[in-house]
Design a protein around this motif. Structure first.
Motif, PDB file in Angstrom:
ATOM      1  N   SER A  19       0.902   7.611 -10.740  1.00 28.27           N
ATOM      2  CA  SER A  19       2.397   6.502 -10.596  1.00 28.27           C
ATOM      3  C   SER A  19       3.056   7.079  -9.749  1.00 28.27           C
ATOM      4  CB  SER A  19       1.960   5.937 -12.249  1.00 28.27           C
ATOM      5  OG  SER A  19       3.580   5.460 -12.314  1.00 28.27           O
ATOM      6  N   ALA A  20       3.886   5.941  -9.424  1.00 26.83           N
ATOM      7  CA  ALA A  20       4.937   6.905  -8.169  1.00 26.83           C
ATOM      8  C   ALA A  20       5.865   6.954  -8.955  1.00 26.83           C
ATOM      9  CB  ALA A  20       4.845   5.988  -7.236  1.00 26.83           C
ATOM     10  N   LEU A  57       9.394   8.567  -7.742  1.00 25.72           N
ATOM     11  CA  LEU A  57      10.506   7.580  -7.031  1.00 25.72           C
ATOM     12  C   LEU A  57      11.879   7.373  -7.789  1.00 25.72           C
ATOM     13  CD1 LEU A  57       9.041   4.538  -6.810  1.00 25.72           C
ATOM     14  CD2 LEU A  57       9.698   5.935  -4.953  1.00 25.72           C
ATOM     15  N   SER A  85      10.707  12.235  -3.779  1.00 26.51           N
ATOM     16  CA  SER A  85      11.121  11.060  -4.096  1.00 26.51           C
ATOM     17  C   SER A  85      10.643  10.595  -2.824  1.00 26.51           C
ATOM     18  CB  SER A  85      12.191  10.515  -4.257  1.00 26.51           C
ATOM     19  OG  SER A  85      13.570  10.803  -3.729  1.00 26.51           O
ATOM     20  N   PRO A 126       6.937   9.581  -2.124  1.00 24.91           N
ATOM     21  CA  PRO A 126       6.472   8.190  -2.815  1.00 24.91           C
ATOM     22  C   PRO A 126       7.376   7.180  -2.133  1.00 24.91           C
ATOM     23  CG  PRO A 126       7.463   9.879  -4.401  1.00 24.91           C
ATOM     24  CD  PRO A 126       6.994  10.184  -3.218  1.00 24.91           C
ATOM     25  N   ARG A 127       8.369   6.953  -1.663  1.00 27.52           N
ATOM     26  CA  ARG A 127       9.150   5.896  -0.771  1.00 27.52           C
ATOM     27  C   ARG A 127       8.588   5.398   0.024  1.00 27.52           C
ATOM     28  NH1 ARG A 127      13.330   4.982  -3.180  1.00 27.52           N
ATOM     29  NH2 ARG A 127      14.941   6.744  -4.997  1.00 27.52           N
ATOM     30  N   GLY A 163       3.044   5.704  -1.579  1.00 29.39           N
ATOM     31  CA  GLY A 163       3.514   6.499  -3.057  1.00 29.39           C
ATOM     32  C   GLY A 163       2.603   7.104  -3.813  1.00 29.39           C
ATOM     33  N   ILE A 164       1.570   6.438  -3.886  1.00 29.31           N
ATOM     34  CA  ILE A 164       0.679   8.040  -4.524  1.00 29.31           C
ATOM     35  C   ILE A 164      -0.879   7.925  -3.836  1.00 29.31           C
ATOM     36  CG2 ILE A 164       1.451   7.461  -7.107  1.00 29.31           C
ATOM     37  CD1 ILE A 164      -1.387   5.749  -7.147  1.00 29.31           C
ATOM     38  N   ASP A 177       3.888  -1.134  -3.269  1.00 30.50           N
ATOM     39  CA  ASP A 177       5.229  -1.377  -3.356  1.00 30.50           C
ATOM     40  C   ASP A 177       5.304  -3.084  -1.837  1.00 30.50           C
ATOM     41  OD1 ASP A 177       4.311  -0.250  -1.161  1.00 30.50           O
ATOM     42  OD2 ASP A 177       4.922   1.820  -0.682  1.00 30.50           O
ATOM     43  N   ASN A 184       1.433   0.246  -0.018  1.00 35.44           N
ATOM     44  CA  ASN A 184       0.911   1.651  -0.813  1.00 35.44           C
ATOM     45  C   ASN A 184       0.926   0.830  -2.489  1.00 35.44           C
ATOM     46  OD1 ASN A 184       1.406   2.792   1.857  1.00 35.44           O
ATOM     47  ND2 ASN A 184       3.528   2.811   1.253  1.00 35.44           N
ATOM     48  N   VAL A 192       1.229   2.385  -5.742  1.00 34.92           N
ATOM     49  CA  VAL A 192       2.101   2.948  -6.686  1.00 34.92           C
ATOM     50  C   VAL A 192       1.560   2.936  -8.102  1.00 34.92           C
ATOM     51  CG1 VAL A 192       3.981   2.308  -5.364  1.00 34.92           C
ATOM     52  CG2 VAL A 192       2.963   1.356  -7.643  1.00 34.92           C
ATOM     53  N   GLN A 193       0.182   2.637  -8.296  1.00 32.41           N
ATOM     54  CA  GLN A 193       0.074   3.068  -9.596  1.00 32.41           C
ATOM     55  C   GLN A 193      -1.382   2.671  -9.341  1.00 32.41           C
ATOM     56  OE1 GLN A 193       2.038   1.241 -13.053  1.00 32.41           O
ATOM     57  NE2 GLN A 193      -0.056   1.005 -14.328  1.00 32.41           N
TER      58      GLN A 193
END
Length: 229
Positions: A74-75, A79, A86, A89-90, A93-94, A170, A174, A176-177
């Motif tokens: 998870s990002a 974040l 951060s 991931p911004r 993501g992951i 996101d 991308n 993010v989980q």
């Protein structure tokens, strides 16, 4: 605050760990780890095999071990930090963690895996393309990995299966989980030239033998409860 050790997969090249190997550290340790001991069936008895068993004392192949884990990524944590960690991931993501995992199932094409590929590309660009910065070096067909699960289990493994479920995204789509199911096979008889794999296997088996001996001591104490007098 209690120390939390994290599981990891480490890809290495050659007989020793490189300065910057491809590493994926589990962001959250999997809640379950399934281990399967595969016991090969005994070979059919023939006059030749009976003679070989008498001469060598071996009748069948040793058991093999496979491991299944499901890792969560998870990002959200990175974040929320708001520092240098951060930034990635911004932007992605992951995806970087997932990409590093995926690289572990494809044959490496350059020495050093990801880092080696980047160095070769930069070197070729600086050389104007007339001369290659490095020469290609033959490598194994599949990456060699170490599965690290605490201080008592460091195992040479190969990735046999990988299932990635991307769960949230996101605004750039991308991931993010994600949830990643991994199927690992322990290299029970690595090549003799693979110093890292053999050392890891010897280390883990030594700890396992020690633990089995400790269980014998416990069993001796508890024997009075199961043996009638």
């Amino acid at each position: 605050m209690a120390l939390l050790m994290r599981g990891a997969l480490v890809e290495y090249s050659g007989a020793f760990l490189g300065p910057i190997p491809n590493i994926v550290i589990f962001q959250f340790n999997p809640e379950k780890l399934s281990r399967t001991i595969n016991i090969p069936p005994p070979p059919a008895i023939t006059p030749t095999s009976r003679k070989q068993k008498t001469e060598t004392g071996k009748a069948s192949a040793p058991p093999t071990e496979s491991i299944s884990v499901t890792a969560q990524f998870s990002a959200a944590d990175d974040l929320g930090r708001g520092d240098a960690l951060s930034v990635v991931p911004r932007l992605f993501g992951i995806a970087p963690q997932l990409a590093a995992l995926e690289k572990m199932v494809y044959p490496p094409k350059t020495p050093g895996g990801l880092i080696g590929a980047a160095i070769d590309a930069v070197g070729a660009a600086l050389g104007g393309g007339a001369q290659a910065a490095t020469r290609s070096v033959p490598r194994e067909k599949v990456p060699t990995l170490l599965f690290i699960w605490g201080p008592t289990r460091v195992l040479p493994v190969t990735l046999k299966t990988m299932s990635i479920t991307e769960q949230q995204f996101d605004f750039l789509l991308n991931p993010v989980q994600a949830e990643v199911s991994l199927g690992l096979e322990v290299a029970s008889a690595p090549p003799s030239k693979d110093v890292v794999a053999n050392g890891a296997l010897t280390y883990t088996n030594l700890i396992k033998d020690t633990q089995a001996t400790l269980n014998l001591a416990k069993a001796a104490v508890l024997a009075v409860d199961i043996i009638p007098f």
